[in-house]
Scaffold this motif. Sequence first.
Motif, PDB file in Angstrom:
ATOM      1  N   ASP A 297    -112.709   0.954 134.366  1.00 38.27           N
ATOM      2  CA  ASP A 297    -112.205   0.452 133.101  1.00 38.27           C
ATOM      3  C   ASP A 297    -111.599  -0.929 133.293  1.00 38.27           C
ATOM      4  N   THR A 298    -111.471  -1.664 132.199  1.00 39.54           N
ATOM      5  CA  THR A 298    -110.936  -3.017 132.231  1.00 39.54           C
ATOM      6  C   THR A 298    -109.890  -3.161 131.142  1.00 39.54           C
ATOM      7  N   LEU A 299    -108.729  -3.687 131.513  1.00 40.44           N
ATOM      8  CA  LEU A 299    -107.657  -3.959 130.558  1.00 40.44           C
ATOM      9  C   LEU A 299    -107.684  -5.435 130.203  1.00 40.44           C
ATOM     10  N   TYR A 300    -107.727  -5.721 128.886  1.00 38.44           N
ATOM     11  CA  TYR A 300    -107.658  -7.092 128.394  1.00 38.44           C
ATOM     12  C   TYR A 300    -106.327  -7.279 127.680  1.00 38.44           C
ATOM     13  N   LEU A 301    -105.721  -8.441 127.900  1.00 39.31           N
ATOM     14  CA  LEU A 301    -104.405  -8.730 127.337  1.00 39.31           C
ATOM     15  C   LEU A 301    -104.418 -10.152 126.794  1.00 39.31           C
ATOM     16  N   ALA A 302    -104.013 -10.319 125.537  1.00 44.29           N
ATOM     17  CA  ALA A 302    -104.008 -11.631 124.896  1.00 44.29           C
ATOM     18  C   ALA A 302    -102.648 -11.873 124.238  1.00 44.29           C
ATOM     19  N   ALA A 303    -102.222 -13.133 124.209  1.00 47.17           N
ATOM     20  CA  ALA A 303    -100.970 -13.532 123.576  1.00 47.17           C
ATOM     21  C   ALA A 303    -101.002 -15.042 123.399  1.00 47.17           C
ATOM     22  N   ASP A 304     -99.942 -15.597 122.797  1.00 46.14           N
ATOM     23  CA  ASP A 304     -99.863 -17.045 122.697  1.00 46.14           C
ATOM     24  C   ASP A 304     -99.658 -17.689 124.066  1.00 46.14           C
ATOM     25  N   THR A 305     -98.901 -17.002 124.948  1.00 45.37           N
ATOM     26  CA  THR A 305     -98.621 -17.512 126.282  1.00 45.37           C
ATOM     27  C   THR A 305     -98.669 -16.372 127.280  1.00 45.37           C
ATOM     28  N   ILE A 321     -96.885  -9.883 135.223  1.00 43.47           N
ATOM     29  CA  ILE A 321     -97.500 -10.643 134.135  1.00 43.47           C
ATOM     30  C   ILE A 321     -96.580 -10.554 132.919  1.00 43.47           C
ATOM     31  N   TYR A 322     -96.285 -11.706 132.292  1.00 48.68           N
ATOM     32  CA  TYR A 322     -95.500 -11.752 131.060  1.00 48.68           C
ATOM     33  C   TYR A 322     -96.399 -12.272 129.938  1.00 48.68           C
ATOM     34  N   ALA A 323     -96.327 -11.618 128.780  1.00 44.30           N
ATOM     35  CA  ALA A 323     -97.127 -12.034 127.614  1.00 44.30           C
ATOM     36  C   ALA A 323     -96.215 -12.126 126.398  1.00 44.30           C
ATOM     37  N   PHE A 324     -96.316 -13.233 125.641  1.00 38.81           N
ATOM     38  CA  PHE A 324     -95.475 -13.416 124.446  1.00 38.81           C
ATOM     39  C   PHE A 324     -95.972 -14.639 123.687  1.00 38.81           C
ATOM     40  N   PRO A 325     -95.664 -14.763 122.389  1.00 39.32           N
ATOM     41  CA  PRO A 325     -95.506 -13.614 121.492  1.00 39.32           C
ATOM     42  C   PRO A 325     -96.878 -13.177 120.993  1.00 39.32           C
ATOM     43  N   LYS A 326     -96.915 -12.334 119.939  1.00 40.87           N
ATOM     44  CA  LYS A 326     -98.166 -11.884 119.312  1.00 40.87           C
ATOM     45  C   LYS A 326     -99.125 -11.312 120.357  1.00 40.87           C
ATOM     46  N   THR A 327     -98.626 -10.351 121.100  1.00 39.18           N
ATOM     47  CA  THR A 327     -99.398  -9.785 122.198  1.00 39.18           C
ATOM     48  C   THR A 327    -100.347  -8.706 121.697  1.00 39.18           C
ATOM     49  N   LYS A 328    -101.575  -8.700 122.256  1.00 45.63           N
ATOM     50  CA  LYS A 328    -102.575  -7.677 121.936  1.00 45.63           C
ATOM     51  C   LYS A 328    -103.172  -7.169 123.244  1.00 45.63           C
ATOM     52  N   ILE A 329    -103.439  -5.854 123.286  1.00 48.23           N
ATOM     53  CA  ILE A 329    -104.084  -5.275 124.460  1.00 48.23           C
ATOM     54  C   ILE A 329    -105.292  -4.474 124.018  1.00 48.23           C
ATOM     55  N   LEU A 341     -94.610  -8.496 126.182  1.00 47.98           N
ATOM     56  CA  LEU A 341     -95.072  -7.457 127.105  1.00 47.98           C
ATOM     57  C   LEU A 341     -94.807  -7.905 128.536  1.00 47.98           C
ATOM     58  N   THR A 342     -94.450  -6.954 129.388  1.00 48.42           N
ATOM     59  CA  THR A 342     -94.277  -7.196 130.812  1.00 48.42           C
ATOM     60  C   THR A 342     -95.130  -6.202 131.584  1.00 48.42           C
ATOM     61  N   TYR A 343     -95.971  -6.717 132.474  1.00 51.74           N
ATOM     62  CA  TYR A 343     -96.865  -5.866 133.253  1.00 51.74           C
ATOM     63  C   TYR A 343     -96.489  -6.002 134.722  1.00 51.74           C
ATOM     64  N   ILE A 349     -96.786  -0.407 135.708  1.00 53.88           N
ATOM     65  CA  ILE A 349     -96.087  -0.056 134.474  1.00 53.88           C
ATOM     66  C   ILE A 349     -96.150  -1.243 133.520  1.00 53.88           C
ATOM     67  N   ILE A 350     -96.532  -0.966 132.271  1.00 57.79           N
ATOM     68  CA  ILE A 350     -96.577  -1.981 131.222  1.00 57.79           C
ATOM     69  C   ILE A 350     -95.439  -1.694 130.243  1.00 57.79           C
ATOM     70  N   TYR A 351     -94.571  -2.688 130.048  1.00 58.55           N
ATOM     71  CA  TYR A 351     -93.440  -2.553 129.127  1.00 58.55           C
ATOM     72  C   TYR A 351     -93.773  -3.321 127.848  1.00 58.55           C
ATOM     73  N   LEU A 352     -93.711  -2.623 126.699  1.00 59.06           N
ATOM     74  CA  LEU A 352     -93.986  -3.236 125.399  1.00 59.06           C
ATOM     75  C   LEU A 352     -92.682  -3.301 124.616  1.00 59.06           C
ATOM     76  N   ASN A 353     -92.345  -4.508 124.145  1.00 59.18           N
ATOM     77  CA  ASN A 353     -91.050  -4.730 123.501  1.00 59.18           C
ATOM     78  C   ASN A 353     -91.219  -5.166 122.052  1.00 59.18           C
ATOM     79  N   LYS A 354     -90.187  -4.898 121.238  1.00 59.00           N
ATOM     80  CA  LYS A 354     -90.094  -5.322 119.838  1.00 59.00           C
ATOM     81  C   LYS A 354     -91.184  -4.683 118.980  1.00 59.00           C
ATOM     82  N   ASN A 355     -90.921  -3.444 118.583  1.00 58.37           N
ATOM     83  CA  ASN A 355     -91.762  -2.720 117.613  1.00 58.37           C
ATOM     84  C   ASN A 355     -93.239  -2.675 118.015  1.00 58.37           C
ATOM     85  N   PRO A 356     -93.540  -2.132 119.164  1.00 53.73           N
ATOM     86  CA  PRO A 356     -94.950  -2.031 119.568  1.00 53.73           C
ATOM     87  C   PRO A 356     -95.683  -0.947 118.787  1.00 53.73           C
TER      88      PRO A 356
END
Length: 560
Positions: A297-305, A321-329, A341-343, A349-356
Amino acid sequence: MVSLPLLATAQRKSTTQPTPARGQRIELLPGTAQLSGGKFNGVEIRKLIGNVSFRQGTTLLYCDSAYQYIGRNDLEAFSNVRIIQNDTITITGDRATYDGDTRKARMIGNVTMRDPRMTLTTNLLDYDLTTNLAYYSTGGHIVDPENTLDSQYGYYNTTSKIFSFKRDVKVLTKDNTIDTDTLQYNTVTKVAYFFGPTRLTDRQNQTLYAENGVHNTITGVSTFQRNAKVETPNYLLTGDKLVYDQAQKYGVATGHVSMTSKKDNVVIRGDVGRYWRLQGRVKVYGSPVMRNISGKDTLYLAADTLISQEGKAPLNNAGVIYAFPKTKIFRTDLQGRCDSLTYNRLDSIIYLNKNPILWNNQNQLTSDSMEIRQRKGKVDQMRLYARAFIIGQDTLLNFNQVKGRRMIAYFQGNSIKKVDVLGNAESIYYALEGDTAVSGMNKALSATMVLRFAESKLQTISFLTNPDASFIPPHELKPEDEKLKDFSWRPTERPTRRAVLGKHFALPVKVKTKAKPKGKAKTKSAPKTTPKPVVKPVSKPAAARVTTPAGATPPLPVKK
């Protein structure tokens, strides 16, 4: 190509500094120990032996012996040959020929050329005193106060002080080793220009590569283009253009940027990438996307930064890995959104913050924050903290719901196996008859609750503390009974593969080709009139078994 600017510079030199007219006779200076006449290869010559010296304008030639041709304005010099031009250029060698009409000299054997800025050694050197251009083709070695250079072919313009090198070029500076095929080097500014595949390696085993670029050997700043990349034992950063400051250990890549972490198959692509080597940090923005291949399997992660922080022993060798803001997986079994998001790649462990919000198969999961815990590349647990809510829709478009203060969802394969609801647990599940009619709704309250699934279908609900469960027949259902407080169904927000991958990965194109056999199988196995459900039901409450602890009031029975 590289010689054209040098020739132009030489031409400008000839208009500002007087040079002897072509054809000026070579003058034998007094002091020669022995002079005699004779023939050499049928041509009349003068044999000169001992402290021989010649002059032509501001050019002097010294040697131990020489042949001066009587009918021509040229000569051959032997042993300890030395040519001096304008008191600045000195060329020495074992043997030389000099044409006074063309003002061209060829020096052969143990050749050394010196000016105030560099020393060139080679085995054969051609020097045009009119254009001030020296050329070698048998390999040359150049030394200046800061660097050494080697190449198979080379030109040197003594006016512009620019070298042009070709084939097997190697430059050694105090900090780097440069290997290339074509290079220009300015001995005044100490700037090197590359016109072919070039590799710059520093003392810490970091490599810069490009096929066109500029490197300042004094400041350590490089500007590379065309397949530019910077590579360390842990990272590979590439882009259409790369500017790297070696003193600051800082680089900026632009255009089709790609960062690869070699340890764990992580690739981040975007429009701009910034690299801080001392901090072990790479920051990518401009529609960045991360790809992490794990197993099948492959995990894709997108965000502004996206930021990749290199791990440091002994705490974390893998990095974060840090992703912010508008993160999508996106994964085949998991899709989601959150603000940041913090990976942690060490423990996966993937941590999802602010109303995931996450979707797994037919389930929508929300809370104030979440953790995704993985094992062997697959989701092992999901932990939902504060206002945890799970919603699923059955074939009749009814919403099965579970909420609580906290939840832990356990996975087997790619599906939820068990859910522990911890604190203020509430649930609503619809009982269906043959997936065609509602036989009632099971509604329950409890301090804690355990839901068990098989093949993505609810099997049992266990109320462990202070249960209050009831079964409501269809004719008694009221609209206010059908949804728990804070219910919010958001299927339109579910990220698709193409939306997450964006423009940087071409993988979505292959999805269509893989879908063709499925489409053919569907037309053969299912009639065209069979409607496709929006989502599969999370469970079949009609088959569920509700258990309560001893002494508790059991809920109304669930019809099957």
